[in-house]
Structures are given as C-alpha cells and as structure tokens.
Design an enzyme around this catalytic site. Structure first.
Site, mmCIF file in Angstrom:
data_model
loop_
_atom_site.group_PDB
_atom_site.id
_atom_site.type_symbol
_atom_site.label_atom_id
_atom_site.label_comp_id
_atom_site.label_asym_id
_atom_site.label_seq_id
_atom_site.Cartn_x
_atom_site.Cartn_y
_atom_site.Cartn_z
ATOM 1 N N CYS A 79 24.085 6.540 -73.763
ATOM 2 C CA CYS A 79 24.434 7.280 -72.746
ATOM 3 C C CYS A 79 23.388 7.506 -71.669
ATOM 4 O O CYS A 79 23.264 8.492 -71.182
ATOM 5 C CB CYS A 79 25.238 8.719 -72.884
ATOM 6 N N CYS A 131 28.195 1.576 -73.066
ATOM 7 C CA CYS A 131 29.319 2.121 -73.799
ATOM 8 C C CYS A 131 29.931 1.512 -75.020
ATOM 9 O O CYS A 131 30.514 1.975 -75.897
ATOM 10 C CB CYS A 131 30.437 2.493 -72.633
ATOM 11 N N CYS A 188 28.298 2.603 -78.125
ATOM 12 C CA CYS A 188 28.279 4.005 -78.399
ATOM 13 C C CYS A 188 29.140 4.523 -79.408
ATOM 14 O O CYS A 188 30.494 4.404 -79.439
ATOM 15 C CB CYS A 188 28.461 4.824 -77.064
ATOM 16 N N CYS A 228 35.547 9.092 -75.620
ATOM 17 C CA CYS A 228 34.977 9.403 -74.530
ATOM 18 C C CYS A 228 35.741 9.007 -73.348
ATOM 19 O O CYS A 228 36.322 7.858 -73.136
ATOM 20 C CB CYS A 228 33.471 8.572 -74.535
ATOM 21 N N GLU A 239 9.182 21.424 -79.269
ATOM 22 C CA GLU A 239 10.226 21.685 -78.227
ATOM 23 C C GLU A 239 9.594 21.812 -76.990
ATOM 24 O O GLU A 239 9.885 21.252 -75.939
ATOM 25 C CB GLU A 239 11.192 22.657 -78.580
ATOM 26 N N TYR A 262 17.813 26.341 -73.274
ATOM 27 C CA TYR A 262 17.572 25.108 -74.280
ATOM 28 C C TYR A 262 16.919 25.280 -75.511
ATOM 29 O O TYR A 262 17.325 24.900 -76.507
ATOM 30 C CB TYR A 262 17.249 23.939 -73.337
ATOM 31 N N ASP A 285 20.308 20.145 -72.533
ATOM 32 C CA ASP A 285 19.430 19.677 -71.447
ATOM 33 C C ASP A 285 19.993 18.409 -70.642
ATOM 34 O O ASP A 285 21.347 18.307 -70.555
ATOM 35 C CB ASP A 285 18.149 19.109 -72.315
#
Length: 343
Positions: free
Chosen positions: A220, A227, A230, A236, A64, A147, A165
């Site tokens: 995204c 779209c 997705c 959405c 991370e 985060y 994030d």
C-alpha cells in the site's frame, strides 16, 4: 457547525461533505476477514527484524523512537548498537548526556536522544524502573506521542490498540475508500484511531501491528500501490473500486479547471521553495554539523566552532549554537565555546 435539536447536539456538515464516521466504517464481518488475511500473510511472509523479537518495553521503546525519523535499513543496526551500549532504562538514565548523543550519531533529530534519556530517568524516578502500560501515562513521557504509546502498549503489554502512523493511515483510508476525501483534522484522526483499534485482534495485537506496517510499506505504497498482490485486496474498497490510479483519474476528469490550476500552482510553489532552500543551506543541516563536530571532541572538551561552516557565517553559527543550548543539546561557556552536555 453544531445546532441544538431538543436535548441532543447534532453535527451538521457542509453541503456535499458526509460526516467522517461514514467514510471510515468497516462492518464486523469485514474486520474479521481483514484480520485473517493480514495475519495469514504475516505468518508466511512478514519481514524479520532484530527489534521485532523482543517484548521488553525498553528495547521496544528504543526501536520505536529510532524509527520515528529513520529508515529501517539504518534504524536496525543503530538499534542494535544503542541497546548494546545502554541495555536498560537504568543504564541509559545514568549515562552522561554527551555519551548518549555520541551513541546517537548518524540518526539525526538529536533531540530524540535526549528525550529518550529523560524518559529513562522518569521511569526510574517515578515508575520504579518499569515502563507504565497505561496510554495516558506513556504519552506523558518525553518524546512519546499517541503512535509510540500505542505501539509499545500493543507490542509489549498486549493491549488491543492500533498505532496509526503515515503508513497505517494510508492503509486504513484506502480500505474504506476514503483516502482522498478524509480531511486531516481532529475529527478524522479520532475516527481513524477508533477504526485502527477496532481492527486489532484482541489475542494478537503485536503481530497485527507488524502486519499492517509491512502491508503499508510493501504493497500500500503512497504511489503505485501493488493492489493485486496485497493480502487485503478482497476487502479493500480502493482495490475493489479499480485501484488508486483509476479512482484518481476519475477524480481528475471531474475536477474543475480552476481546482486543477490551483493544485498545479501549489505544486510549483512547493518545488520553487525546495529548490531555493537546499539542505546544506538549512538550519537543520547547520545544527547537525555542529553537533557532529562536538561529538569528535574528547569528553568535557570545549571547542570553538570556527566559521564558516559550509555556507553559514559567524552570526548564523552563533544563532544555531544558542538554539542548540536552549534545546539542551550543547553547553556554552562565557567565551562562546561549546561542548556536548555533560549532565
């Protein structure tokens, strides 16, 4: 503005701006459907990375921290090399700082390496060699923000918390149809965090974390989102409203000419600034080159950083060295020579 009405405080928003909570809400039924769609897609098509397999808190934390400012294509091999060299919190805590900085070569933002080592030392000194699973305790460690703390808590400890994030923020705000309207302030950030937490499946927080990351990266996207492909499109608000391009076009058509002019002027000013400060002329470039030069020296060897370095002259180099010394990234002797920190 807060106004008192009887015993309670109510939030009055400026005219035409509904409260952030209204923009960032999803019904329970939609959350259930989104979880099923996201996890179903991830099981079949989720990306495979070496750092996604382990649940060891040390290995996850290192990944991370590396990925905070590094693309996955470079971060994955760097993670493999770094964790092969320093396999545990104890190994990282005991290593000379100069050795850690040498192992960090090519990743940039070298202060991350020292912060990670300071965290390793605190884990050994204060937590008995075990990374705490409490969010507040995690965020108290060097280099760990909201985060990273939530990513570690979700992946390693099964906590139902959602790391937010830039990519996740974009997914969440588009799901609720509020991408262009959600302000970047503390109130909106708190609402986003609550929404992110509410979406996490209690029994699969690690998989959900990875799924949202992949969806944000693959579909995204900031520009030209895909779209139709997705997996979250059915629930959405942005996709169901015609997609981002259509919504943006509608807003642009309604925008007053003055706002359009101001936006164009801001973009032009930003472009002029970027053009006038190329990366090799920046302090960040100079700091990175100095540390890279010191990495090439033998352990404990003092070097005189000779001028010029790129377009940077003696005073600029001296100022950069002083700043690096204040950050703990270099040591300076009385004659101005430098080396990587040995302590």
């Amino acid at each position: 503005m807060l106004q008192r009405h009887g015993p309670a405080l109510q939030l009055r928003c400026p005219r035409g701006e509904p409260p952030a909570v209204d923009r960032l809400s999803l019904s329970g039924a939609r959350r259930v459907r989104l979880r099923a769609a996201g996890l179903g897609w991830y099981e079949a098509h989720g990306r495979s990375f070496a750092f996604r397999g382990p649940r060891d808190p040390y290995l996850v934390l290192v990944s991370e921290v590396i990925l905070q400012q590094t693309q996955v294509s470079r971060g994955e091999p760097a993670w493999l090399a770094f964790t092969a060299r320093f396999r545990t919190f104890e190994a990282l805590a005991r290593a000379p700082a100069a050795e850690v900085l040498r192992a960090w070569a090519g990743l940039g933002y070298n202060r991350r390496a020292l912060a990670l080592q300071r965290t390793a030392r605190l884990v050994m000194e204060r937590h008995g060699g075990t990374l705490p699973d409490d969010l507040a305790a995690l965020e108290a460690l060097p280099g760990i923000g909201p985060y990273t703390a939530r990513a570690v808590a979700a992946i390693c400890f099964g906590r139902a918390v959602g790391p937010v994030d830039t990519n996740v923020r974009r997914v969440l705000t588009r799901l609720t149809g509020g991408e262009r309207r959600v302000r970047r302030d503390a109130a909106s950030a708190a609402q986003l965090q609550r929404l992110a937490d509410a979406l996490v499946p209690p029994d699969r927080p690690a998989d959900w974390t990875a799924a949202v990351m992949d969806i944000g990266s693959l579909f995204c996207r900031p520009r030209a989102p895909d779209c139709p492909a997705c997996p979250l499109r059915a629930d959405c608000a942005t996709a169901q409203g015609g997609g981002l391009a259509t919504n943006a076009s509608r807003r642009a058509a309604k925008a007053p000419r003055g706002a359009e002019h101001a936006s164009r002027r801001a973009a032009e000013a930003s472009a002029r600034y970027s053009a006038s400060t190329p990366y090799p002329a920046s302090r960040r470039w100079l700091r990175g080159r100095i540390v890279d030069r010191l990495r090439g020296a033998s352990a404990g060897e003092w070097l005189q950083v000779e001028e010029p370095l790129g377009d940077h002259d003696g005073p600029a180099i001296a100022a950069a060295l002083e700043a690096l010394a204040r950050d703990g990234l270099v040591e300076l002797d009385a004659s101005g020579r430098a080396r990587l920190p040995e302590s």
